[in-house]
Design a protein around this motif. Sequence first.
Motif, PDB file in Angstrom:
ATOM      1  N   ASN A 129      -0.501  -3.613  -0.381  1.00 27.12           N
ATOM      2  CA  ASN A 129      -0.894  -2.392   0.351  1.00 27.12           C
ATOM      3  C   ASN A 129      -0.207  -2.218   1.753  1.00 27.12           C
ATOM      4  OD1 ASN A 129      -1.939  -4.328   2.422  1.00 27.12           O
ATOM      5  ND2 ASN A 129      -3.753  -4.907   1.300  1.00 27.12           N
ATOM      6  N   LYS A 130      -0.644  -1.098   2.249  1.00 21.31           N
ATOM      7  CA  LYS A 130      -0.132  -0.521   3.337  1.00 21.31           C
ATOM      8  C   LYS A 130       0.193  -1.756   4.425  1.00 21.31           C
ATOM      9  CE  LYS A 130      -0.421   2.794   6.949  1.00 21.31           C
ATOM     10  NZ  LYS A 130      -1.208   4.031   7.460  1.00 21.31           N
ATOM     11  N   SER A 131      -0.922  -2.592   4.630  1.00 24.37           N
ATOM     12  CA  SER A 131      -0.888  -3.671   5.658  1.00 24.37           C
ATOM     13  C   SER A 131      -0.074  -4.617   5.315  1.00 24.37           C
ATOM     14  CB  SER A 131      -2.244  -4.493   5.730  1.00 24.37           C
ATOM     15  OG  SER A 131      -2.276  -5.278   6.673  1.00 24.37           O
ATOM     16  N   GLN A 132       0.211  -5.082   4.072  1.00 23.82           N
ATOM     17  CA  GLN A 132       1.133  -6.107   3.599  1.00 23.82           C
ATOM     18  C   GLN A 132       2.513  -5.476   3.820  1.00 23.82           C
ATOM     19  OE1 GLN A 132      -0.734  -6.371  -0.339  1.00 23.82           O
ATOM     20  NE2 GLN A 132      -1.183  -8.639   0.134  1.00 23.82           N
ATOM     21  N   LEU A 133       2.788  -4.327   3.425  1.00 16.77           N
ATOM     22  CA  LEU A 133       4.125  -3.591   3.418  1.00 16.77           C
ATOM     23  C   LEU A 133       4.505  -3.679   4.753  1.00 16.77           C
ATOM     24  CD1 LEU A 133       3.973  -0.858   0.881  1.00 16.77           C
ATOM     25  CD2 LEU A 133       5.183  -2.953   0.775  1.00 16.77           C
ATOM     26  N   TYR A 134       3.575  -3.157   5.795  1.00 12.67           N
ATOM     27  CA  TYR A 134       3.872  -3.034   7.260  1.00 12.67           C
ATOM     28  C   TYR A 134       4.306  -4.330   7.703  1.00 12.67           C
ATOM     29  CZ  TYR A 134       3.376  -2.823  12.199  1.00 12.67           C
ATOM     30  OH  TYR A 134       3.661  -2.758  13.535  1.00 12.67           O
ATOM     31  N   SER A 135       3.451  -5.591   7.539  1.00 13.87           N
ATOM     32  CA  SER A 135       3.757  -6.764   7.783  1.00 13.87           C
ATOM     33  C   SER A 135       5.219  -7.299   7.545  1.00 13.87           C
ATOM     34  CB  SER A 135       2.848  -7.813   7.331  1.00 13.87           C
ATOM     35  OG  SER A 135       2.921  -8.922   7.823  1.00 13.87           O
ATOM     36  N   SER A 136       5.678  -7.086   6.161  1.00 14.87           N
ATOM     37  CA  SER A 136       6.859  -7.401   5.585  1.00 14.87           C
ATOM     38  C   SER A 136       8.016  -6.595   6.383  1.00 14.87           C
ATOM     39  CB  SER A 136       7.087  -7.198   4.180  1.00 14.87           C
ATOM     40  OG  SER A 136       5.990  -7.619   3.283  1.00 14.87           O
ATOM     41  N   PHE A 160       8.886   4.202   7.007  1.00 15.42           N
ATOM     42  CA  PHE A 160       7.589   4.606   6.929  1.00 15.42           C
ATOM     43  C   PHE A 160       6.644   4.077   5.783  1.00 15.42           C
ATOM     44  CE2 PHE A 160      10.533   7.866   8.255  1.00 15.42           C
ATOM     45  CZ  PHE A 160      10.179   8.260   9.690  1.00 15.42           C
ATOM     46  N   ILE A 161       5.400   3.751   6.037  1.00 19.76           N
ATOM     47  CA  ILE A 161       4.760   2.900   5.064  1.00 19.76           C
ATOM     48  C   ILE A 161       3.412   3.508   4.632  1.00 19.76           C
ATOM     49  CG2 ILE A 161       3.664   0.642   4.698  1.00 19.76           C
ATOM     50  CD1 ILE A 161       5.817  -0.282   6.957  1.00 19.76           C
ATOM     51  N   LYS A 162       3.297   3.627   3.349  1.00 16.11           N
ATOM     52  CA  LYS A 162       1.779   3.874   2.748  1.00 16.11           C
ATOM     53  C   LYS A 162       1.531   2.836   1.844  1.00 16.11           C
ATOM     54  CE  LYS A 162       2.867   9.122   3.461  1.00 16.11           C
ATOM     55  NZ  LYS A 162       3.009  10.439   2.619  1.00 16.11           N
ATOM     56  N   GLU A 163       0.405   3.290   1.391  1.00 17.07           N
ATOM     57  CA  GLU A 163      -0.236   2.342   0.259  1.00 17.07           C
ATOM     58  C   GLU A 163       1.044   2.273  -1.051  1.00 17.07           C
ATOM     59  OE1 GLU A 163      -2.935   0.245   0.245  1.00 17.07           O
ATOM     60  OE2 GLU A 163      -3.427   1.168   2.290  1.00 17.07           O
ATOM     61  N   GLY A 164       1.375   1.080  -1.198  1.00 17.00           N
ATOM     62  CA  GLY A 164       2.107   0.713  -2.458  1.00 17.00           C
ATOM     63  C   GLY A 164       3.449   1.500  -2.152  1.00 17.00           C
ATOM     64  N   LYS A 165       3.804   1.828  -1.169  1.00 20.51           N
ATOM     65  CA  LYS A 165       5.515   2.213  -1.131  1.00 20.51           C
ATOM     66  C   LYS A 165       5.847   2.465   0.113  1.00 20.51           C
ATOM     67  CE  LYS A 165       3.846   7.400  -1.534  1.00 20.51           C
ATOM     68  NZ  LYS A 165       3.893   8.489  -2.182  1.00 20.51           N
ATOM     69  N   TYR A 166       7.053   2.747   0.312  1.00 19.73           N
ATOM     70  CA  TYR A 166       7.722   3.043   1.732  1.00 19.73           C
ATOM     71  C   TYR A 166       9.035   3.708   1.676  1.00 19.73           C
ATOM     72  CZ  TYR A 166      11.112  -0.728   0.694  1.00 19.73           C
ATOM     73  OH  TYR A 166      12.078  -1.647  -0.151  1.00 19.73           O
ATOM     74  N   LYS A 167       9.253   4.179   2.630  1.00 20.23           N
ATOM     75  CA  LYS A 167      10.491   4.957   2.878  1.00 20.23           C
ATOM     76  C   LYS A 167      11.390   4.411   3.839  1.00 20.23           C
ATOM     77  CE  LYS A 167      12.109   9.794   3.592  1.00 20.23           C
ATOM     78  NZ  LYS A 167      11.801  11.054   3.719  1.00 20.23           N
ATOM     79  N   TYR A 168      12.650   4.360   3.674  1.00 16.68           N
ATOM     80  CA  TYR A 168      13.575   4.280   4.623  1.00 16.68           C
ATOM     81  C   TYR A 168      14.403   5.176   5.107  1.00 16.68           C
ATOM     82  CZ  TYR A 168      17.114   2.431   1.389  1.00 16.68           C
ATOM     83  OH  TYR A 168      17.807   2.737   0.104  1.00 16.68           O
ATOM     84  N   ILE A 169      15.008   5.234   6.118  1.00 18.68           N
ATOM     85  CA  ILE A 169      15.845   6.180   6.416  1.00 18.68           C
ATOM     86  C   ILE A 169      17.041   5.451   7.559  1.00 18.68           C
ATOM     87  CG2 ILE A 169      16.660   8.227   7.600  1.00 18.68           C
ATOM     88  CD1 ILE A 169      13.641   9.466   7.119  1.00 18.68           C
TER      89      ILE A 169
END
Length: 165
Positions: free
Chosen positions: A31-38, A92-101
């Motif tokens: 989820n978004k929270s887990q991805l943000y933490s990572s 940038f983080i959303k539920e189940g995905k992220y974008k890096y630049i």
Amino acid sequence: MKKIIICLIMLCSLAVQAKEFTEVVEISGKNKSQLYSSAREWFAETFKSAEDVLQMDDSIAGKLIGKGMGDITVKSGMVPVSFNYDFTVKVFIKEGKYKYIIQDIAVISEGIRTNYEDYEAAKEKFKNKKKRVAFFDEILNSIDSDMTQIVVSLKTKMKGIEDDW
């Protein structure tokens, strides 16, 4: 020597599209929270001081923006020449995905910041001067290699399994 190279690059700057590494990566089961933490943990592990690197850290919006630095050593003839470079990393983080630049990449030499794109333009301008083009290529290839390693480390951290000890 460095001053001459920097002046040549600045003189031959052309309108070149900015160099950017970017991708949207889907991660099922996080989820978004887990991805943000990572992502936050990745910043802390990748850079000497995440607090100094991070310019924006917004867990609610799912945005992390940092300014990183690196260094490379290339040969100019037989002499090794060292350069620093800097760049911006956005996640940038959303539920189940992220974008890096990764963008705004620039080489810093003797206090002068020269954009990555200006080195690409210099290669074109001096295409008949093989040694100079090889020198510019070595700088750009070294930076590309470092950026690729950064992307790989981010992807590895983001897809990692949470340790539920």
